[in-house]
Design a protein around this motif. Structure first.
Motif, PDB file in Angstrom:
ATOM      1  N   VAL A   1       0.865  -1.184   0.000  1.00 29.93           N
ATOM      2  CA  VAL A   1       0.000   0.000   0.000  1.00 29.93           C
ATOM      3  C   VAL A   1       0.900   1.230   0.000  1.00 29.93           C
ATOM      4  CG1 VAL A   1      -1.857  -1.190   1.213  1.00 29.93           C
ATOM      5  CG2 VAL A   1      -0.124   0.044   2.542  1.00 29.93           C
ATOM      6  N   THR A   2       0.323   2.375  -0.395  1.00 27.02           N
ATOM      7  CA  THR A   2       1.171   3.570  -0.478  1.00 27.02           C
ATOM      8  C   THR A   2       0.315   4.832  -0.481  1.00 27.02           C
ATOM      9  OG1 THR A   2       3.071   4.509  -1.640  1.00 27.02           O
ATOM     10  CG2 THR A   2       1.221   3.817  -2.998  1.00 27.02           C
ATOM     11  N   PHE A   3       0.996   5.964  -0.376  1.00 29.24           N
ATOM     12  CA  PHE A   3       0.370   7.269  -0.561  1.00 29.24           C
ATOM     13  C   PHE A   3       0.787   7.803  -1.927  1.00 29.24           C
ATOM     14  CE2 PHE A   3       0.443   6.661   3.982  1.00 29.24           C
ATOM     15  CZ  PHE A   3      -0.777   7.157   4.393  1.00 29.24           C
ATOM     16  N   ILE A   4      -0.173   8.371  -2.651  1.00 28.05           N
ATOM     17  CA  ILE A   4       0.097   8.797  -4.025  1.00 28.05           C
ATOM     18  C   ILE A   4      -0.682  10.082  -4.320  1.00 28.05           C
ATOM     19  CG2 ILE A   4      -1.791   7.506  -5.103  1.00 28.05           C
ATOM     20  CD1 ILE A   4       0.279   6.640  -7.258  1.00 28.05           C
ATOM     21  N   SER A   5      -0.096  10.951  -5.111  1.00 30.00           N
ATOM     22  CA  SER A   5      -0.761  12.222  -5.415  1.00 30.00           C
ATOM     23  C   SER A   5      -1.950  12.006  -6.343  1.00 30.00           C
ATOM     24  CB  SER A   5       0.229  13.186  -6.064  1.00 30.00           C
ATOM     25  OG  SER A   5       0.710  12.664  -7.286  1.00 30.00           O
ATOM     26  N   GLU A   6      -2.910  12.917  -6.261  1.00 30.50           N
ATOM     27  CA  GLU A   6      -4.133  12.803  -7.059  1.00 30.50           C
ATOM     28  C   GLU A   6      -3.835  12.764  -8.554  1.00 30.50           C
ATOM     29  OE1 GLU A   6      -8.542  14.947  -7.186  1.00 30.50           O
ATOM     30  OE2 GLU A   6      -6.806  16.046  -6.420  1.00 30.50           O
ATOM     31  N   SER A   7      -2.820  13.514  -8.983  1.00 31.07           N
ATOM     32  CA  SER A   7      -2.497  13.568 -10.410  1.00 31.07           C
ATOM     33  C   SER A   7      -1.951  12.239 -10.929  1.00 31.07           C
ATOM     34  CB  SER A   7      -1.478  14.682 -10.677  1.00 31.07           C
ATOM     35  OG  SER A   7      -0.307  14.498  -9.911  1.00 31.07           O
ATOM     36  N   CYS A   8      -1.528  11.359 -10.035  1.00 33.04           N
ATOM     37  CA  CYS A   8      -0.987  10.055 -10.440  1.00 33.04           C
ATOM     38  C   CYS A   8      -1.926   8.900 -10.092  1.00 33.04           C
ATOM     39  CB  CYS A   8       0.368   9.821  -9.776  1.00 33.04           C
ATOM     40  SG  CYS A   8       1.650  10.975 -10.269  1.00 33.04           S
ATOM     41  N   ALA A   9      -3.143   9.239  -9.676  1.00 32.18           N
ATOM     42  CA  ALA A   9      -4.099   8.214  -9.227  1.00 32.18           C
ATOM     43  C   ALA A   9      -4.780   7.568 -10.428  1.00 32.18           C
ATOM     44  CB  ALA A   9      -5.121   8.827  -8.275  1.00 32.18           C
ATOM     45  N   ALA A  10      -4.055   6.719 -11.122  1.00 28.67           N
ATOM     46  CA  ALA A  10      -4.565   6.043 -12.317  1.00 28.67           C
ATOM     47  C   ALA A  10      -4.814   4.558 -12.016  1.00 28.67           C
ATOM     48  CB  ALA A  10      -3.576   6.211 -13.462  1.00 28.67           C
ATOM     49  N   ASP A  11      -5.175   3.813 -13.067  1.00 26.37           N
ATOM     50  CA  ASP A  11      -5.405   2.365 -12.981  1.00 26.37           C
ATOM     51  C   ASP A  11      -6.433   2.031 -11.896  1.00 26.37           C
ATOM     52  OD1 ASP A  11      -5.212  -0.297 -13.537  1.00 26.37           O
ATOM     53  OD2 ASP A  11      -3.300  -0.617 -12.502  1.00 26.37           O
ATOM     54  N   ARG A  12      -7.564   2.713 -11.935  1.00 26.20           N
ATOM     55  CA  ARG A  12      -8.588   2.522 -10.903  1.00 26.20           C
ATOM     56  C   ARG A  12      -9.318   1.189 -11.027  1.00 26.20           C
ATOM     57  NH1 ARG A  12      -9.982   7.215  -7.876  1.00 26.20           N
ATOM     58  NH2 ARG A  12      -8.685   9.001  -8.472  1.00 26.20           N
ATOM     59  N   GLU A  13      -9.062   0.430 -12.072  1.00 24.66           N
ATOM     60  CA  GLU A  13      -9.617  -0.922 -12.157  1.00 24.66           C
ATOM     61  C   GLU A  13      -8.916  -1.869 -11.190  1.00 24.66           C
ATOM     62  OE1 GLU A  13      -9.431  -2.314 -16.130  1.00 24.66           O
ATOM     63  OE2 GLU A  13     -10.901  -0.889 -16.908  1.00 24.66           O
ATOM     64  N   HIS A  14      -7.674  -1.519 -10.830  1.00 21.81           N
ATOM     65  CA  HIS A  14      -6.890  -2.409  -9.973  1.00 21.81           C
ATOM     66  C   HIS A  14      -6.445  -1.760  -8.662  1.00 21.81           C
ATOM     67  CE1 HIS A  14      -6.215  -3.835 -14.194  1.00 21.81           C
ATOM     68  NE2 HIS A  14      -6.523  -4.986 -13.618  1.00 21.81           N
TER      69      HIS A  14
END
Length: 297
Positions: free
Chosen positions: A244-257
């Motif tokens: 698990v991790t923290f990630i910026s909104e602009s990099c929040a991709a691949d929402r299928e997985h």
């Protein structure tokens, strides 16, 4: 024209303290002290009075600072005049995050239509590295993710937006049944993810600063830790169930997985444009910077 060492002396004079000057320049105090000692030895006279940790200019030091400021001014005027010849020139820009690269991908094509002979050189690096380059004036500007605007002066920094930082877990993680979409409170992390492998950004990054803050406030001591400097790699590892991790909104991709959660209280970082001091901008460079400043509007 390398004026880095002039910047060293100008910064010491401004801060009146070797430690503070070294921190602003992102160099070691020993490096700065050695350079000053070598310069004073070459000149045959001290440039600073030393008194209880404070450095103040001697008469010779005052003359040196006046000359250094003139050299910096001459350099900047020269560079601007060269850039303005037939609208030719060279803009160097650094980026620390994916949002900066995406922004430039959108901005540059239209800019090149207007200024086809301007060369834009892009350097991708980390936050400490780009900060040092701007302070040393070895790069014109930086599109940076920051937690705070220090060590830059207010006239160097334009805040483009405040970007949310999200917590990400694999889409099939058991926690999804417990909480499909509401924000995660700080106190929930240790209980629900205490045994998880946490994927960390490298030290010095905005995401690492925020992650360390959450870990401390939550009393969360991860069982295993993995460090990487690649956001795309980190996101892929989350998608594969590795951690698990923290990630910026602009990099929040691949929402299928990957599932993304806001944190309560909300985590944010600043997206900024930072320009080097003494940058006398040409018409083309002003147009380039304005495109960046207006990107999110």
């Amino acid at each position: 024209m390398d004026t880095r060492y002039l910047t060293y002396i100008l910064t010491i004079a401004k801060k009146e303290n070797m430690t503070k000057a070294a921190e602003e320049l992102f160099v070691s105090q020993s490096t700065l002290s050695q350079y000053l000692s070598k310069l004073e030895s070459e000149l045959g006279t001290p440039l600073f009075y030393r008194s209880k940790g404070r450095l103040t200019l001697t008469p010779a030091g005052t003359l040196y600072i006046e000359a250094a400021e003139k050299v910096m001014s001459i350099k900047n005027v020269l560079y601007q005049n060269i850039q303005n010849i037939e609208n030719r020139g060279h803009i160097t820009v650094g980026v620390t995050s994916q949002f900066g690269l995406a922004m430039l991908t959108d901005i540059i094509p239209a800019f090149k239509v207007q200024y086809p002979d301007i060369i834009i050189e892009i350097s991708e690096t980390n936050l400490p590295g780009l900060t040092r380059m701007i302070l040393e004036e070895s790069i014109d500007c930086g599109i940076m993710a920051m937690n705070e605007t220090d060590p830059f002066s207010p006239d160097q920094v334009t805040i483009l937006r405040e970007e949310e930082v999200l917590f990400s877990i694999p889409i099939n993680h058991p926690y999804r049944k417990k909480n499909p979409d509401r924000p995660i409170g700080i106190r929930e992390f240790a209980e629900n993810f205490g045994e998880e492998n946490i994927l960390l950004s490298k030290k010095g990054s905005t995401l690492r600063h925020l992650t360390d803050m959450v870990l401390e406030n939550a009393g969360w001591i991860p069982s295993t830790v993995c460090e990487t400097n690649s956001i795309s790699t980190t996101r892929s590892m989350v998608a594969m169930g590795i951690g698990v991790t923290f990630i910026s909104e602009s990099c929040a991709a691949d929402r299928e997985h990957v599932a993304y959660y806001s944190v309560e209280p909300k985590l944010t970082r600043l997206n900024t444009l930072v320009t080097r001091k003494n940058w006398i901008q040409s018409q083309a460079s002003r147009c380039f910077c304005n495109a960046i400043k207006n990107y999110f509007h």
